[in-house]
Write a protein that holds these residues in place. Sequence first.
Motif, PDB file in Angstrom:
ATOM      1  N   GLU A 182     -67.700 -45.509 -23.151  1.00 48.47           N
ATOM      2  CA  GLU A 182     -68.053 -46.638 -24.009  1.00 48.47           C
ATOM      3  C   GLU A 182     -68.984 -46.223 -25.137  1.00 48.47           C
ATOM      4  O   GLU A 182     -68.931 -46.790 -26.240  1.00 48.47           O
ATOM      5  CB  GLU A 182     -68.722 -47.736 -23.180  1.00 48.47           C
ATOM      6  CG  GLU A 182     -67.804 -48.417 -22.179  1.00 48.47           C
ATOM      7  CD  GLU A 182     -68.514 -49.520 -21.413  1.00 48.47           C
ATOM      8  OE1 GLU A 182     -69.737 -49.711 -21.633  1.00 48.47           O
ATOM      9  OE2 GLU A 182     -67.863 -50.186 -20.588  1.00 48.47           O
ATOM     10  N   ARG A 183     -69.842 -45.243 -24.871  1.00 48.90           N
ATOM     11  CA  ARG A 183     -70.860 -44.868 -25.848  1.00 48.90           C
ATOM     12  C   ARG A 183     -70.422 -43.714 -26.747  1.00 48.90           C
ATOM     13  O   ARG A 183     -70.771 -43.687 -27.934  1.00 48.90           O
ATOM     14  CB  ARG A 183     -72.148 -44.489 -25.110  1.00 48.90           C
ATOM     15  CG  ARG A 183     -72.767 -45.666 -24.371  1.00 48.90           C
ATOM     16  CD  ARG A 183     -73.829 -45.218 -23.379  1.00 48.90           C
ATOM     17  NE  ARG A 183     -74.417 -46.349 -22.668  1.00 48.90           N
ATOM     18  CZ  ARG A 183     -75.216 -46.248 -21.617  1.00 48.90           C
ATOM     19  NH1 ARG A 183     -75.538 -45.031 -21.158  1.00 48.90           N
ATOM     20  NH2 ARG A 183     -75.695 -47.323 -21.030  1.00 48.90           N
ATOM     21  N   SER A 184     -69.683 -42.765 -26.196  1.00 49.52           N
ATOM     22  CA  SER A 184     -69.350 -41.564 -26.968  1.00 49.52           C
ATOM     23  C   SER A 184     -68.066 -41.702 -27.770  1.00 49.52           C
ATOM     24  O   SER A 184     -67.965 -41.152 -28.875  1.00 49.52           O
ATOM     25  CB  SER A 184     -69.246 -40.350 -26.036  1.00 49.52           C
ATOM     26  OG  SER A 184     -70.501 -40.018 -25.495  1.00 49.52           O
ATOM     27  N   TRP A 185     -67.063 -42.379 -27.231  1.00 55.32           N
ATOM     28  CA  TRP A 185     -65.799 -42.482 -27.968  1.00 55.32           C
ATOM     29  C   TRP A 185     -65.957 -43.162 -29.327  1.00 55.32           C
ATOM     30  O   TRP A 185     -65.456 -42.661 -30.337  1.00 55.32           O
ATOM     31  CB  TRP A 185     -64.751 -43.191 -27.121  1.00 55.32           C
ATOM     32  CG  TRP A 185     -64.250 -42.361 -25.966  1.00 55.32           C
ATOM     33  CD1 TRP A 185     -64.505 -41.038 -25.732  1.00 55.32           C
ATOM     34  CD2 TRP A 185     -63.418 -42.807 -24.897  1.00 55.32           C
ATOM     35  NE1 TRP A 185     -63.892 -40.630 -24.579  1.00 55.32           N
ATOM     36  CE2 TRP A 185     -63.206 -41.692 -24.033  1.00 55.32           C
ATOM     37  CE3 TRP A 185     -62.840 -44.017 -24.563  1.00 55.32           C
ATOM     38  CZ2 TRP A 185     -62.436 -41.774 -22.886  1.00 55.32           C
ATOM     39  CZ3 TRP A 185     -62.065 -44.122 -23.413  1.00 55.32           C
ATOM     40  CH2 TRP A 185     -61.868 -42.998 -22.590  1.00 55.32           C
ATOM     41  N   PRO A 186     -66.641 -44.329 -29.403  1.00 55.03           N
ATOM     42  CA  PRO A 186     -66.819 -44.931 -30.742  1.00 55.03           C
ATOM     43  C   PRO A 186     -67.584 -44.024 -31.696  1.00 55.03           C
ATOM     44  O   PRO A 186     -67.243 -43.944 -32.886  1.00 55.03           O
ATOM     45  CB  PRO A 186     -67.613 -46.209 -30.434  1.00 55.03           C
ATOM     46  CG  PRO A 186     -67.277 -46.538 -29.010  1.00 55.03           C
ATOM     47  CD  PRO A 186     -67.159 -45.206 -28.328  1.00 55.03           C
ATOM     48  N   ALA A 187     -68.623 -43.329 -31.192  1.00 55.96           N
ATOM     49  CA  ALA A 187     -69.388 -42.433 -32.063  1.00 55.96           C
ATOM     50  C   ALA A 187     -68.502 -41.313 -32.593  1.00 55.96           C
ATOM     51  O   ALA A 187     -68.601 -40.925 -33.771  1.00 55.96           O
ATOM     52  CB  ALA A 187     -70.574 -41.854 -31.294  1.00 55.96           C
ATOM     53  N   LEU A 188     -67.628 -40.786 -31.745  1.00 53.80           N
ATOM     54  CA  LEU A 188     -66.744 -39.704 -32.179  1.00 53.80           C
ATOM     55  C   LEU A 188     -65.751 -40.190 -33.228  1.00 53.80           C
ATOM     56  O   LEU A 188     -65.604 -39.562 -34.290  1.00 53.80           O
ATOM     57  CB  LEU A 188     -65.985 -39.125 -30.985  1.00 53.80           C
ATOM     58  CG  LEU A 188     -64.908 -38.098 -31.351  1.00 53.80           C
ATOM     59  CD1 LEU A 188     -65.535 -36.839 -31.931  1.00 53.80           C
ATOM     60  CD2 LEU A 188     -64.032 -37.757 -30.142  1.00 53.80           C
TER      61      LEU A 188
ATOM     62  N   VAL B 299     -61.242 -28.339 -29.502  1.00 51.36           N
ATOM     63  CA  VAL B 299     -61.881 -28.885 -28.309  1.00 51.36           C
ATOM     64  C   VAL B 299     -63.209 -29.505 -28.703  1.00 51.36           C
ATOM     65  O   VAL B 299     -64.017 -28.867 -29.395  1.00 51.36           O
ATOM     66  CB  VAL B 299     -62.120 -27.764 -27.272  1.00 51.36           C
ATOM     67  CG1 VAL B 299     -62.974 -28.265 -26.120  1.00 51.36           C
ATOM     68  CG2 VAL B 299     -60.803 -27.203 -26.776  1.00 51.36           C
ATOM     69  N   MET B 300     -63.465 -30.726 -28.257  1.00 51.63           N
ATOM     70  CA  MET B 300     -64.736 -31.371 -28.572  1.00 51.63           C
ATOM     71  C   MET B 300     -65.410 -31.838 -27.283  1.00 51.63           C
ATOM     72  O   MET B 300     -64.850 -32.630 -26.525  1.00 51.63           O
ATOM     73  CB  MET B 300     -64.528 -32.542 -29.524  1.00 51.63           C
ATOM     74  CG  MET B 300     -64.074 -32.090 -30.904  1.00 51.63           C
ATOM     75  SD  MET B 300     -64.373 -33.310 -32.166  1.00 51.63           S
ATOM     76  CE  MET B 300     -64.130 -32.306 -33.646  1.00 51.63           C
ATOM     77  N   GLU B 301     -66.604 -31.322 -27.061  1.00 48.37           N
ATOM     78  CA  GLU B 301     -67.418 -31.721 -25.917  1.00 48.37           C
ATOM     79  C   GLU B 301     -68.427 -32.752 -26.401  1.00 48.37           C
ATOM     80  O   GLU B 301     -69.216 -32.492 -27.316  1.00 48.37           O
ATOM     81  CB  GLU B 301     -68.136 -30.508 -25.315  1.00 48.37           C
ATOM     82  CG  GLU B 301     -69.008 -30.814 -24.136  1.00 48.37           C
ATOM     83  CD  GLU B 301     -68.238 -31.317 -22.925  1.00 48.37           C
ATOM     84  OE1 GLU B 301     -68.862 -31.928 -22.046  1.00 48.37           O
ATOM     85  OE2 GLU B 301     -67.010 -31.073 -22.855  1.00 48.37           O
ATOM     86  N   LEU B 302     -68.414 -33.927 -25.790  1.00 48.51           N
ATOM     87  CA  LEU B 302     -69.269 -35.038 -26.216  1.00 48.51           C
ATOM     88  C   LEU B 302     -70.462 -35.169 -25.275  1.00 48.51           C
ATOM     89  O   LEU B 302     -70.294 -35.195 -24.049  1.00 48.51           O
ATOM     90  CB  LEU B 302     -68.480 -36.344 -26.228  1.00 48.51           C
ATOM     91  CG  LEU B 302     -67.123 -36.323 -26.951  1.00 48.51           C
ATOM     92  CD1 LEU B 302     -66.460 -37.693 -26.877  1.00 48.51           C
ATOM     93  CD2 LEU B 302     -67.296 -35.890 -28.401  1.00 48.51           C
TER      94      LEU B 302
ATOM     95  N   VAL C  41     -69.304 -28.879 -30.356  1.00 47.63           N
ATOM     96  CA  VAL C  41     -70.119 -29.740 -29.502  1.00 47.63           C
ATOM     97  C   VAL C  41     -70.634 -30.898 -30.343  1.00 47.63           C
ATOM     98  O   VAL C  41     -71.217 -30.684 -31.414  1.00 47.63           O
ATOM     99  CB  VAL C  41     -71.314 -28.965 -28.899  1.00 47.63           C
ATOM    100  CG1 VAL C  41     -72.172 -29.891 -28.043  1.00 47.63           C
ATOM    101  CG2 VAL C  41     -70.832 -27.770 -28.103  1.00 47.63           C
ATOM    102  N   VAL C  42     -70.430 -32.116 -29.873  1.00 49.49           N
ATOM    103  CA  VAL C  42     -70.864 -33.305 -30.606  1.00 49.49           C
ATOM    104  C   VAL C  42     -71.930 -34.022 -29.782  1.00 49.49           C
ATOM    105  O   VAL C  42     -71.640 -34.634 -28.754  1.00 49.49           O
ATOM    106  CB  VAL C  42     -69.681 -34.254 -30.888  1.00 49.49           C
ATOM    107  CG1 VAL C  42     -70.165 -35.499 -31.630  1.00 49.49           C
ATOM    108  CG2 VAL C  42     -68.606 -33.535 -31.690  1.00 49.49           C
TER     109      VAL C  42
END
Length: 642
Positions: free
Chosen positions: A55-61, A106-109, A162-163
Motif C-alpha cells: 500500500e505504501r511503496s507501490w504508489p510511491a514507485l 530489478v527494483m527493490e523497494l 534500490v528505491v
Amino acid sequence: MSAAAGTDRGQHLFDGTVAQAVEQVRDPGFIADCVRRFTALHGDPPGEAERLSWERSWPALVDALVAAGLSDLHLLLEYHLPGTGERVDALLLGCRPGTSALTAVVMELKQWTRASWDASRPLSLDVGDRQVKHPARQVGGYVHYLDNWVSDSLGLTVRGAVVLHNAGPDLVGALREAVAGGASAAYPIVGREDLVISQPPRSIATRLDCADLEFAPAPLVETFLRTRHRPKPALLSRVADHINGSDRFPLIGDQDTARLEILDAVDAVGAERGKHRRRIVMVTGGPGTGKTAIALRMFADLAQKQGANPRLLCPSAALSQQLTRAAGDGAKGMIKTFTSGLPTGLTDDSVALVDEVHRAHTYPGRRRSEFPVVIEQLISRCAVTVLFLDERQIVRPTEGTTLEELRRMAARHGHELTHIDLTTQFRCNGSQVYLRWIDALFSHAGTPRPWAGGEYDLAHAETPRQLEGWTVAHIHAGRGARIAAGFCWPWKSPERPPLLPEVSIDWKDAEGEHRWERPWNSRANHVTGDDLGVPPRAFWATDTGGHQQVGCIYTAQGLEYDYGAVILGDDLVRTSSGWRAHPEKSHDEALRHLPAQEYLTYALNTYRVLATRGTRGTRLYSTDPGTQRYLRSLLPTDPARP
C-alpha cells in the motif's frame, strides 16, 4: 490487472504498463485482490507488514516512474524467481532505442527512514528489530539470478536499483558509502530527494538507470514471461569447478562405485530419450558412509553434462544451506530445501538428487501414506531421481520412508530401480566397531558389551561441566567440537542475542549441589546482532562460537564435527527391563503426545544420530541417575576432572 499469475506466464501480482498501474495501486479493492492472488499462489496469505508495504511503496514507485517519463514501460509487481522461491518487489521491462531485445530493471523497494550497521560488516544492516542484507547486495543477487537462469536466446540485459522512497540524504549517502568500490556499487540507491517529481523527468529516469528505455513490444514481454527458468551452462560449470576444486569431498571405495553406478543410470536414460522412462537410484547407508559427499560430487558431475538441469534437494534446511555454501553462491536455486512442493524449472531430462530422504514429509500431523507424496511426484517429473536413505534416522512421525516402501512404489508405477548399499565407514574414525556398538546401544533390544576401546575415543562423562570442559579443550586445540542434547528443555529464546540459558541441569556430588546452564543454538537463519559468537542455526555445527550453545537433532542431523558430546534427557531412560520412553519429558510438540512405545523408536533414532556426529570421539551423559549408572557400567569415565 493481468490474469497472468499462476499460468505459464509466471507468478506475480500485477502485469501491465506503468500507466495502467497508476490507475490501480491506490485502490483498496486492488490490494485485496492481490492478497487473494498471493494466497492462491503461495498457499498462505501475506503478512500484515507485507500488505502494508504494498500500500505504501507501490504508489510511491509508480509516481516516480510517471514523473520520470516511463509510463510506457512494462511493470511486474512481486515477480517470482522460480529457481529460488524469492520475489522481486518490482521488475521493469523495456527496450533500448534501435534494439529488439529486452532490458529488465530489478527494483527493490524499502520504506526505511533509518538503519544502522557495524563498520566491519557494512553489508549486514539492523533495521528495527531485524537484521537484513544491504539492499544493493540484495538487488545484485536478483540480477545475477536473471543473468544465470534466463536463456541467452532472449538477449536479455539485466540491471537493478534500490528505491528508498522515505529515506533522507544522510541514510542514502551512508548506504552508498557502505558499498563504494564493491560489486554492489553498480546498483544505484535513490532516496526521497532523488524522486521529487518537480525535477526534470530525465534526471529521475537516469537515477533509476532507466533513461535509455522505451516501450517494449508485447511479443517480447510475452516471450520473457513464458520462458522457463533453468541454470545456464556457464553457471553449472562454475559450480562444478568450485565443488571439484574442494578437498572436502573425496570419494573412495564403494562411494566412488556408487557414483559410477549413478552416472550409468543417467547415461542410460539419456540413450533412451523420448521413451519417458523413469529411473530411481536408491543409495542406503548408515551415518558416515558418505551419502552427502556422494550427493554433492554427483551434483558437480551432472552440472558438467551437456543440457544439464540438475537439482540437489534436502528436507533439512540446515544441511541444504551448508551444501549451498560448500558449492558456492552460484548454486542457490539449484540446491534447495525440499519439504512440501516440487522445485520449479524441472524438465523431463532433469536429474534430482535428494539427500536425507528419511526426513521427507509424509503427511501433516501424522504419517498416513506409506510413501511421501512429494517424492513420488518428483520421481514422476524427473528422468532420474537419486535418493539417499538411512531408515534409522527417521525421528518424527511425519517423516520418512523405507527401502521396501520405495520398492513397492516403483513397482506400482513401472519405474526402474537400482539399489546401492554403502558399507564402508568414513566417519567415527572409520570405526565399524563403534557404529555397531552405538547401533546396539540405541536399539529396542540392544545390549551392547562394555566398550573395549580401539581407534575411536568413546567415554562417559560424570557431569555436564565435564562435557563442556572436554569440548572446550578440543576447540582450543583447533578442532571442531559440539554439545548436542535431546529436546527436553524449552526453546523460547529470541532470535537476537542474548540467548536464554534454557538447557539447565542440576546434580549433586560430594562437593554439594550444582547447576549447569547453556542456551540452545540460535533460532535465526542469519548472523544475529553484533555477536559473531552466535552462528545462525544452519551453521551451528561448523561456525565459530557454536560450541557455546547446545544443538539438537534438527541442527545436528546430516552434519558432523570432530568431537561430539551428547546429553541424554529424561525422555529416554534405562531400566532393568531395557529402554523406557517418557514422551511427557520432551518439549518437541511433534512428539511429546505420542504413546510411549511409539515415541521410543524416535527417541532411540534421535540419540543414535546425535552419537554419530563426531568423527573422532564422543562423550555420553544422561540427566537420569539410573541411565548414568548404566552408561558407567559400559564405558570408561572421561579422565578429565568432573
